[in-house]
Design an enzyme around this catalytic site. Structure first.
Site: not given
Ligand code: NAP
Ligand code: MG
Length: 471
Positions: A244, A278
């Site tokens: 997602e 999101c």
């Molecule tokens: P993110 O930076 O992608 O982080 C998401 C998760 O992934 C966090 O737990 C993060 O941990 C972890 N992560 C980071 N780098 C990683 C790696 N290399 N390998 C594995 N895991 C890793 O996103 P965010 O800033 O938390 O959230 C914002 C984004 O999420 C937006 O683009 C939003 O649209 C999207 N979103 C989508 C949905 C949906 O249902 N489609 C729902 C909510 C949000 P750390 O925080 O420790 O880096």
């Protein structure tokens, strides 16, 4: 099952020597979360793997009963969970925010508990006989974001457990206490080893979880960029994936819509969770004939929605969750101003004030190719774009790599269906934007991800289909 107070809950998850969790409204430290190592992750995955056969061996009814008990436990400590969520994530207690999110956790647990996925007979005729069974995959690795940290974690946990998998979850770095507390409450009623949580950075712990050969399925919600890294990391193991990812949802308002009647729906579609959602409305295309009226009505509604510290009951909008997100939003709006777009509301943050508050902002008369329109702002800012040709508006709505949600606003049902059928998205809402239901599949098209969560589709996504064929 305990009925925790806020202090008890915080004491149960905060450690003396860990990473500071900061209140985004005030900058105060509220507690500390443990920083775990890859060796600790390794042990947690071993625990989940060891617990899985006995969990899978329970009957479907027994697992369903556990999920109901988990929902009861969330409800018993709902106010304490909501307060911690509000302090750490920033979202207000009231409105479609912290209490609403905790309520959603219980609702999604119950929906998973009440949705069976029985085996099916696929063919039974002269051509042959085959049945499909849905087996557990094994250990599910879950990685969740900071915007709806509790509810999105539950979306990953509840179906996985229901289908007989065990789970290791890694929450986002800036909302660890919230998910630790949620897991603590759930684990008071679940058997040991079934649900495990690991905290630490995405780059190390998240990456190690994605690569681990014992993980059969990864459920990831976050950015498209990290989603692509997870595809690569999981390839070694051919792990199943539900992704997602990001969204930049378009809404299209047709000329027959009533501006005053749709203003509230447009506002909450865009500004729910202070825009950090999101599937929020992130770019709105409005027909020239009613453009000024729609801009005015949305601004009129927006002006009266209070933003403030989440613990104050009157607040309905809060701060941005972290400084990085504040900077993204601030930069995009400054760029729009410099390009000559019209600021109808907001757009002047107090950068020296404590916390990460960005005011409710509405931008009109913006170039459809401006980066505020093309990029995901993820904050309390809505660009409203003027169109005169519907085909052109649909083309603009579809031209990005994202395809999470979209919406059409009109009182003509036939027109709504016709436009919806041409939009590239996982969901198209009519006269609303972003509403979710635990039985209605949700997920993205294009680079907003693949796989669907919720309902029967969501259960299938955490199961291994197994055909038994022949008589
Ligand atoms: P993110 O930076 O992608 O982080 C998401 C998760 O992934 C966090 O737990 C993060 O941990 C972890 N992560 C980071 N780098 C990683 C790696 N290399 N390998 C594995 N895991 C890793 O996103 P965010 O800033 O938390 O959230 C914002 C984004 O999420 C937006 O683009 C939003 O649209 C999207 N979103 C989508 C949905 C949906 O249902 N489609 C729902 C909510 C949000 P750390 O925080 O420790 O880096
Ligand atoms: Mg945008």
């Amino acid at each position: 099952m305990s009925n925790y107070t806020y202090d008890e809950l915080l004491a149960a998850v905060s450690v003396a020597d860990g990473k500071a969790a900061v209140d985004p409204a005030t900058g105060e430290v509220i507690g500390n979360s443990p920083v775990q190592t890859v060796a600790e992750l390794d042990e947690l995955i071993a625990t989940a793997a060891a617990a899985q056969p006995a969990w899978a061996a329970l009957s479907d009814e027994e697992r369903s009963a556990y999920l109901h008990k988990a929902a009861d436990a969330v409800e018993a400590s709902a106010e304490a969970l909501a307060e911690l969520l509000s302090r750490e994530q920033g979202k207000p207690l009231n409105g479609p925010n912290a209490r609403f999110e905790v309520g959603g956790c219980a609702a999604w647990l119950r929906a998973a508990a009440d949705t069976p996925l029985p085996s099916e007979v696929i063919i039974d005729d002269e051509s042959g006989y085959a049945e499909m069974h849905y087996r557990p995959i094994g250990v599910v690795g879950a990685i969740s974001p900071w915007n709806w940290p509790m509810m999105i974690s539950i979306w990953q946990i509840a179906p996985s457990l229901r289908m007989g998998n065990t789970v290791v979850i890694k929450p986002a770095g800036t909302t660890e206490l919230s998910v630790l507390a949620l897991v603590k409450v759930l684990n008071d009623v679940l058997p040991e080893g079934v649900l495990n949580i690991v905290t630490g950075s995405g780059r190390t712990i998240g990456d190690a979880l994605s690569r681990d050969p014992r993980i059969g399925k990864l459920m990831f919600t976050g950015s498209t960029e990290v989603g692509k890294q997870i595809i690569a990391a999981s390839a070694q193991n051919v792990a199943r994936l539900t992704l997602e990812l990001g969204g930049n949802d378009a809404g299209i308002v047709l000329p027959d819509a009533d501006p005053a009647a749709i203003a509230e729906g447009l506002f909450w579609g865009a500004f729910i969770n202070t825009g950090q959602t999101c599937a929020a409305l992130k770019r709105l295309y409005v027909h020239d004939s009613i453009y000024d009226a729609v801009v005015d009505e949305v601004a009129k509604f927006a002006k009266n929605v209070p933003m403030g510290n989440g613990l104050e009951e009157q607040s309905l909008l809060g701060p941005l969750q972290n400084q990085g997100q504040f900077e993204i939003v601030d930069r995009l709006v400054e760029s729009a101003k410099a390009a000559g777009a019209r600021v109808v509301l907001g757009g002047e943050p107090d950068r020296d004030a404590p916390g990460h508050f960005y005011p409710t902002t509405i931008i009109a008369d913006i170039d459809p190719q401006h980066e505020l329109v093309l990029k995901e702002q993820f904050g309390p800012v809505l660009p409203i774009i003027r169109y005169s040709d519907l085909d052109e508006a649909i083309k603009l709505a579809n031209e990005l790599e994202f395809g999470l949600g979209s919406s059409v606003w009109t009182s003509d049902r036939e027109q709504a269906m016709a436009v919806a059928s041409r939009l590239q998205a996982g969901t198209t809402w009519i006269n609303s934007h972003g509403g979710l239901h635990p039985m209605v599949p949700f997920g993205g098209a294009k680079q907003s991800g693949y796989g669907r969560e919720f309902g029967v589709e969501g259960l299938k996504a955490v199961a291994e289909p197994h055909v038994i064929s022949g008589r």
